[in-house]
Design an enzyme around this catalytic site. Structure first.
Site, PDB file in Angstrom:
ATOM      1  N   ASP A   1      62.390  51.645  22.654  1.00 23.33           N
ATOM      2  CA  ASP A   1      61.498  51.244  23.738  1.00 23.33           C
ATOM      3  C   ASP A   1      62.048  51.652  25.102  1.00 23.33           C
ATOM      4  O   ASP A   1      61.307  51.665  26.088  1.00 23.33           O
ATOM      5  CB  ASP A   1      61.350  49.712  23.749  1.00 23.33           C
ATOM      6  CG  ASP A   1      60.106  49.212  23.042  1.00 23.33           C
ATOM      7  OD1 ASP A   1      59.088  49.913  23.088  1.00 23.33           O
ATOM      8  OD2 ASP A   1      60.170  48.111  22.467  1.00 23.33           O
TER       9      ASP A   1
ATOM     10  N   GLN B   1      58.409  43.824  19.015  1.00 24.27           N
ATOM     11  CA  GLN B   1      57.102  43.850  19.684  1.00 24.27           C
ATOM     12  C   GLN B   1      57.015  42.699  20.689  1.00 24.27           C
ATOM     13  O   GLN B   1      57.351  41.547  20.378  1.00 24.27           O
ATOM     14  CB  GLN B   1      55.983  43.752  18.626  1.00 24.27           C
ATOM     15  CG  GLN B   1      54.586  43.907  19.177  1.00 24.27           C
ATOM     16  CD  GLN B   1      54.274  45.302  19.737  1.00 24.27           C
ATOM     17  OE1 GLN B   1      54.890  46.293  19.348  1.00 24.27           O
ATOM     18  NE2 GLN B   1      53.343  45.371  20.650  1.00 24.27           N
TER      19      GLN B   1
ATOM     20  N   LYS C   1      51.723  51.635  14.667  1.00 23.58           N
ATOM     21  CA  LYS C   1      53.056  52.250  14.774  1.00 23.58           C
ATOM     22  C   LYS C   1      53.592  52.564  13.379  1.00 23.58           C
ATOM     23  O   LYS C   1      54.148  53.637  13.141  1.00 23.58           O
ATOM     24  CB  LYS C   1      54.012  51.309  15.534  1.00 23.58           C
ATOM     25  CG  LYS C   1      53.689  51.199  17.010  1.00 23.58           C
ATOM     26  CD  LYS C   1      54.473  50.099  17.740  1.00 23.58           C
ATOM     27  CE  LYS C   1      54.011  50.021  19.200  1.00 23.58           C
ATOM     28  NZ  LYS C   1      54.663  48.947  19.966  1.00 23.58           N
TER      29      LYS C   1
HETATM   30  N1  GUN Z   1      53.956  45.271  23.932  1.00 19.45           N
HETATM   31  C1  GUN Z   1      53.098  46.003  24.674  1.00 19.45           C
HETATM   32  N2  GUN Z   1      53.589  47.244  24.877  1.00 19.45           N
HETATM   33  C2  GUN Z   1      54.793  47.286  24.254  1.00 19.45           C
HETATM   34  C3  GUN Z   1      55.772  48.318  24.097  1.00 19.45           C
HETATM   35  O1  GUN Z   1      55.659  49.444  24.595  1.00 19.45           O
HETATM   36  N3  GUN Z   1      56.872  47.955  23.376  1.00 19.45           N
HETATM   37  C4  GUN Z   1      57.036  46.721  22.839  1.00 19.45           C
HETATM   38  N4  GUN Z   1      58.157  46.464  22.175  1.00 19.45           N
HETATM   39  N5  GUN Z   1      56.136  45.756  22.968  1.00 19.45           N
HETATM   40  C5  GUN Z   1      55.022  46.045  23.658  1.00 19.45           C
END
Ligand code: GUN
Length: 283
Positions: A121, A98, A54
């Site tokens: 998100d 995350q 990311k």
């Molecule tokens: N963990 C797995 N997928 C995601 C996501 O799309 N966003 C976040 N914040 N954590 C994750």
């Protein structure tokens, strides 16, 4: 006939190029770059890899990116205080914590603390509610990326039967809302669904998001269906999806591979959402 393979990498590249151009425009108008801060708590190896991707994707697209790495032992109050600080920082347009967070931290409380207009998100209850009533502001990245892929590949949604395996807040539920808004007839399956294979076989579009390696086999797939594999499971030194790719590719019309399918789309939509959040805050 073998299925057409949907390259998430190629589609994500196209989507990212668009975001990159729009980021340039944003900078020209506002004199600043959109900014994303990702917070990771603990040492989960998969999460560390995702966060690294990311961060790099942001930098490649002209988006400012900061990663805050907190130790596994971080108290919930400390994480909430970090979010409060980011909520108040005008240079931070997007905040992503995350998941999963360590067990002593209440994830729900954390997600609710993020300002809804910085919630890239789309997990805050306000954004979830907006999605449920048909307002797509900040939409969860994985299902949103899947919709963009279907649209770009010219795969019809309206009037089709869509079957989703998995009812998570991250994928299954928002996926259902997005498909419903585009006039699919949607079924969400889960661990207590009876006659699962039979239900799955009704899907013109089948989305697998359950986290079980190679769970979906050809007897669960309607011939010619579009099969979207959201799973990323480590089996030995191999990464496999929730779909038995070799088996299902013989019967499906379209199928996403793992890796190189849905994963890159999630990141592309995170970039899209970060720009969108910045635009909302600058309006
Ligand atoms: N963990 C797995 N997928 C995601 C996501 O799309 N966003 C976040 N914040 N954590 C994750």
């Amino acid at each position: 006939m073998a299925a057409h393979i949907l390259s998430g990498n190629a589609i994500a590249l196209k989507l990212t190029e668009r975001v990159k151009e729009n980021v340039e425009d944003f900078k020209a108008v506002h004199g600043i770059a959109p900014g994303l801060t990702v917070v990771i708590v603990g040492e989960d190896p998969a999460s560390k890899v995702y966060v690294g991707r990311k961060h790099k994707a942001c930098l490649d697209t002209g988006i400012n990116s900061e990663v805050i790495r907190l130790p596994e032992t971080t108290a919930e109050e400390e994480l909430l205080a970090t979010i409060d600080r980011l909520n108040a920082d005008a240079a931070v347009h997007g905040i992503l914590v995350q998941l999963p967070v360590p067990r002593h931290i209440n994830a729900e409380k954390v997600l609710e603390r993020i300002r809804p207009d910085k919630d890239v998100d789309g997990f805050h209850p306000m954004n979830v509610g907006n999605l449920c009533v048909g307002k797509e502001h900040l939409v969860p990245c994985t299902p949103y990326g899947i919709i963009k892929m279907l649209e770009l590949e010219g795969i019809a949604i309206e009037g089709k039967r869509a079957v989703i395996i998995g009812r998570s807040n991250i994928v299954g539920k928002p996926m259902a809302m997005l498909l419903l808004a585009r006039n699919a007839t949607v079924t969400v399956c889960h661990s207590r669904t009876k006659d699962l294979a039979e239900v799955c076989r009704q899907g013109d579009i089948l989305v697998a998001a359950i986290g079980k390696p190679e769970f979906v086999t050809r007897d669960m797939v309607k011939p010619g269906a579009t099969v979207i594999d959201v799973g990323i499971n480590r089996v030995g030194d191999k990464l496999v999806g929730d779909v038995n790719f070799g088996d299902v590719a013989e019967i499906a019309g379209h199928i996403t591979p793992v890796p190189g399918g849905v994963g890159p789309l999630t990141i592309a939509m995170l970039l899209h959402n970060t720009l969108k959040a910045a635009e909302i805050q600058r309006m």
